[in-house]
Design a protein around this motif. Structure first.
Motif, PDB file in Angstrom:
ATOM      1  N   MET A   1       0.852  -1.202   0.000  1.00  0.00           N
ATOM      2  CA  MET A   1       0.000   0.000   0.000  1.00  0.00           C
ATOM      3  C   MET A   1       0.883   1.246   0.000  1.00  0.00           C
ATOM      4  N   VAL A   2       0.663   2.133  -0.925  1.00  0.00           N
ATOM      5  CA  VAL A   2       1.489   3.345  -1.015  1.00  0.00           C
ATOM      6  C   VAL A   2       0.952   4.393  -0.031  1.00  0.00           C
ATOM      7  N   THR A   3       1.818   4.895   0.836  1.00  0.00           N
ATOM      8  CA  THR A   3       1.432   6.016   1.719  1.00  0.00           C
ATOM      9  C   THR A   3       1.606   7.327   0.958  1.00  0.00           C
ATOM     10  N   LYS A   4       0.542   8.125   0.956  1.00  0.00           N
ATOM     11  CA  LYS A   4       0.545   9.360   0.158  1.00  0.00           C
ATOM     12  C   LYS A   4       0.652  10.590   1.059  1.00  0.00           C
TER      13      LYS A   4
ATOM     14  N   ASN B   1     -11.410  26.420 -11.022  1.00  0.00           N
ATOM     15  CA  ASN B   1     -11.064  25.256 -10.195  1.00  0.00           C
ATOM     16  C   ASN B   1     -12.066  24.117 -10.369  1.00  0.00           C
ATOM     17  N   ARG B   2     -13.341  24.481 -10.564  1.00  0.00           N
ATOM     18  CA  ARG B   2     -14.386  23.456 -10.743  1.00  0.00           C
ATOM     19  C   ARG B   2     -14.147  22.638 -12.011  1.00  0.00           C
ATOM     20  N   ILE B   3     -13.496  23.279 -12.996  1.00  0.00           N
ATOM     21  CA  ILE B   3     -13.199  22.585 -14.264  1.00  0.00           C
ATOM     22  C   ILE B   3     -11.917  21.744 -14.145  1.00  0.00           C
ATOM     23  N   VAL B   4     -10.902  22.349 -13.518  1.00  0.00           N
ATOM     24  CA  VAL B   4      -9.561  21.741 -13.569  1.00  0.00           C
ATOM     25  C   VAL B   4      -9.328  20.716 -12.465  1.00  0.00           C
ATOM     26  N   HIS B   5      -9.735  21.015 -11.242  1.00  0.00           N
ATOM     27  CA  HIS B   5      -9.326  20.188 -10.104  1.00  0.00           C
ATOM     28  C   HIS B   5      -9.823  18.744 -10.144  1.00  0.00           C
ATOM     29  N   PRO B   6     -11.065  18.493 -10.599  1.00  0.00           N
ATOM     30  CA  PRO B   6     -11.471  17.078 -10.680  1.00  0.00           C
ATOM     31  C   PRO B   6     -10.565  16.269 -11.613  1.00  0.00           C
ATOM     32  N   ARG B   7     -10.094  16.911 -12.684  1.00  0.00           N
ATOM     33  CA  ARG B   7      -9.201  16.223 -13.624  1.00  0.00           C
ATOM     34  C   ARG B   7      -7.839  15.963 -12.993  1.00  0.00           C
ATOM     35  N   VAL B   8      -7.369  16.933 -12.195  1.00  0.00           N
ATOM     36  CA  VAL B   8      -6.077  16.760 -11.507  1.00  0.00           C
ATOM     37  C   VAL B   8      -6.185  15.615 -10.500  1.00  0.00           C
ATOM     38  N   LYS B   9      -7.306  15.570  -9.791  1.00  0.00           N
ATOM     39  CA  LYS B   9      -7.522  14.518  -8.779  1.00  0.00           C
ATOM     40  C   LYS B   9      -7.491  13.135  -9.445  1.00  0.00           C
ATOM     41  N   GLU B  10      -8.217  13.013 -10.564  1.00  0.00           N
ATOM     42  CA  GLU B  10      -8.246  11.726 -11.293  1.00  0.00           C
ATOM     43  C   GLU B  10      -6.836  11.343 -11.750  1.00  0.00           C
ATOM     44  N   ASP B  11      -6.118  12.357 -12.243  1.00  0.00           N
ATOM     45  CA  ASP B  11      -4.772  12.103 -12.779  1.00  0.00           C
ATOM     46  C   ASP B  11      -3.830  11.652 -11.655  1.00  0.00           C
ATOM     47  N   PHE B  12      -3.983  12.269 -10.469  1.00  0.00           N
ATOM     48  CA  PHE B  12      -3.136  11.900  -9.326  1.00  0.00           C
ATOM     49  C   PHE B  12      -3.416  10.462  -8.889  1.00  0.00           C
ATOM     50  N   VAL B  13      -4.678  10.060  -8.909  1.00  0.00           N
ATOM     51  CA  VAL B  13      -5.033   8.685  -8.516  1.00  0.00           C
ATOM     52  C   VAL B  13      -4.381   7.695  -9.483  1.00  0.00           C
ATOM     53  N   ARG B  14      -4.443   8.023 -10.779  1.00  0.00           N
ATOM     54  CA  ARG B  14      -3.802   7.144 -11.784  1.00  0.00           C
ATOM     55  C   ARG B  14      -2.286   7.097 -11.557  1.00  0.00           C
ATOM     56  N   TRP B  15      -1.698   8.258 -11.299  1.00  0.00           N
ATOM     57  CA  TRP B  15      -0.243   8.366 -11.102  1.00  0.00           C
ATOM     58  C   TRP B  15       0.175   7.534  -9.888  1.00  0.00           C
TER      59      TRP B  15
ATOM     60  N   SER C   1      -1.401   4.999  -8.502  1.00  0.00           N
ATOM     61  CA  SER C   1      -1.594   3.544  -8.689  1.00  0.00           C
ATOM     62  C   SER C   1      -0.427   2.930  -9.471  1.00  0.00           C
ATOM     63  N   SER C   2       0.248   3.781 -10.260  1.00  0.00           N
ATOM     64  CA  SER C   2       1.386   3.234 -11.031  1.00  0.00           C
ATOM     65  C   SER C   2       2.569   2.877 -10.107  1.00  0.00           C
ATOM     66  N   TYR C   3       2.514   3.323  -8.848  1.00  0.00           N
ATOM     67  CA  TYR C   3       3.611   3.034  -7.899  1.00  0.00           C
ATOM     68  C   TYR C   3       3.277   1.892  -6.944  1.00  0.00           C
ATOM     69  N   GLU C   4       2.058   1.348  -7.057  1.00  0.00           N
ATOM     70  CA  GLU C   4       1.681   0.223  -6.166  1.00  0.00           C
ATOM     71  C   GLU C   4       2.692  -0.917  -6.313  1.00  0.00           C
ATOM     72  N   GLY C   5       3.192  -1.398  -5.171  1.00  0.00           N
ATOM     73  CA  GLY C   5       4.142  -2.517  -5.218  1.00  0.00           C
ATOM     74  C   GLY C   5       5.554  -2.088  -5.576  1.00  0.00           C
TER      75      GLY C   5
ATOM     76  N   LEU D   1       6.221   5.181  -0.320  1.00  0.00           N
ATOM     77  CA  LEU D   1       5.849   6.581  -0.070  1.00  0.00           C
ATOM     78  C   LEU D   1       5.839   7.365  -1.377  1.00  0.00           C
ATOM     79  N   VAL D   2       4.799   8.156  -1.617  1.00  0.00           N
ATOM     80  CA  VAL D   2       4.797   9.137  -2.703  1.00  0.00           C
ATOM     81  C   VAL D   2       4.257  10.444  -2.105  1.00  0.00           C
ATOM     82  N   ALA D   3       4.347  11.516  -2.867  1.00  0.00           N
ATOM     83  CA  ALA D   3       3.850  12.804  -2.369  1.00  0.00           C
ATOM     84  C   ALA D   3       3.149  13.560  -3.486  1.00  0.00           C
TER      85      ALA D   3
END
Ligand SMILES: CC(C)(COP(=O)(O)OP(=O)(O)OC[C@H]1O[C@@H](n2cnc3c(N)ncnc32)[C@H](O)[C@@H]1O)[C@@H](O)C(=O)NCCC(=O)NCCS
Ligand SMILES: Nc1ncnc2c1ncn2[C@@H]1O[C@H](COP(=O)(O)OP(=O)(O)OP(=O)(O)O)[C@@H](O)[C@H]1O
Length: 205
Positions: A1-4, A84-98, A100-104, A108-110
């Motif tokens: 599990m990656v600690t964020k 922010n209403r336009i951009v931030h949801p996309r940033v959040k989705e992108d961060f989740v994808r980013w 998940s690429s470090y699982e295993g 630690l990521v930040a």
């Protein structure tokens, strides 16, 4: 599990400096300013929505008119909300994808985000670290780095949450006032988080 880790702090507080230290220690850092710009430059839906909000001259020859977006965004609170209403949801989705690429691969990521708390990114991280520097230090640093006027830096400070509120909501505070040594604070943070001590509130200064 990656600690964020969520790394936040106002303009000029020194987030990028701390991010560089984390990267040197092998901890990947997601720079939300940079990634938000990439998303604005490449996501057709985001570009269309921003153009509809700000005006058709926001993108000239496919290029973002950055100063126009900055003037609009920092001009009025409801303008910032619209962007922010336009951009931030996309940033959040992108961060989740980013992440998940470090699982295993990484423990630690930040995420570095000046507006981590304001943008609702706190839900995407496990701990919030605030980088603190006195306002005058931050203003001088940002002016020197960006060649901005004091008024421009102060306008951006006013568009961000106050240090007092950030400090209340943070799990850790790193003091980057130019006098307090940084590396010992970062090492203490990493060792605490690496031991997975989830009762970390005692570490809050
Ligand atoms: C407005 C833009 C074009 C200004 O770019 P520029 O290179 O001149 O400044 P920079 O990006 O370094 O931002 C300067 C300071 O303002 C902060 N900031 C950026 N966007 C925002 C925002 N929406 N609300 C509050 N502060 C912001 C940055 O974190 C930084 O502290 C750019 O910041 C942008 O596209 N912002 C909208 C996307 C966004 O919200 N990014 C923040 C990370 S999610
Ligand atoms: N402890 C320090 N001593 C001297 N200069 C510093 C220190 N910390 C940061 N700086 C300088 O101050 C400026 C702002 O730092 P930095 O870019 O890390 O802030 P930031 O929090 O990322 O700001 P922003 O939110 O605007 O990106 C940079 O030019 C950086 O080199």
């Amino acid at each position: 599990m990656v600690t964020k880790i969520g790394l936040t702090g106002g303009i000029g507080s020194g987030k990028s400096v701390i991010s560089r230290l984390l990267r040197i220690m092998g901890i990947p850092v997601y720079d939300s300013d940079t990634e938000a710009k990439r998303i604005i430059a490449t996501d057709h839906t985001v570009r269309r929505q921003l153009s509809a909000l700000v005006g058709q001259d926001l993108f000239r020859n496919g290029e973002l008119n950055r100063s126009l977006l900055a003037a609009y965004l920092f001009g009025k609170p409801d303008h910032a909300e619209g962007v922010n209403r336009i951009v931030h949801p996309r940033v959040k989705e992108d961060f989740v994808r980013w992440t998940s690429s470090y699982e295993g691969k990484k423990s630690l990521v930040a995420m570095e985000a000046a507006i981590l708390l304001e943008a609702g990114f706190k839900s995407e991280v496990d701990f919030v670290v605030m980088v603190y520097a006195p306002p005058e230090v931050r203003i001088a640093r940002a002016m020197k780095r960006d060649g901005s006027s004091r008024e421009q830096v102060v306008a951006r400070i006013h568009s961000q949450m106050s240090d007092e509120l950030k400090r209340e909501r943070a799990d850790f505070v790193i003091t980057n006032d130019g006098e307090t040594p940084l590396i010992p604070q970062v090492l203490e943070l990493i060792s605490l988080l690496s031991e997975n001590n989830h009762y970390l509130c005692s570490a809050k200064k």
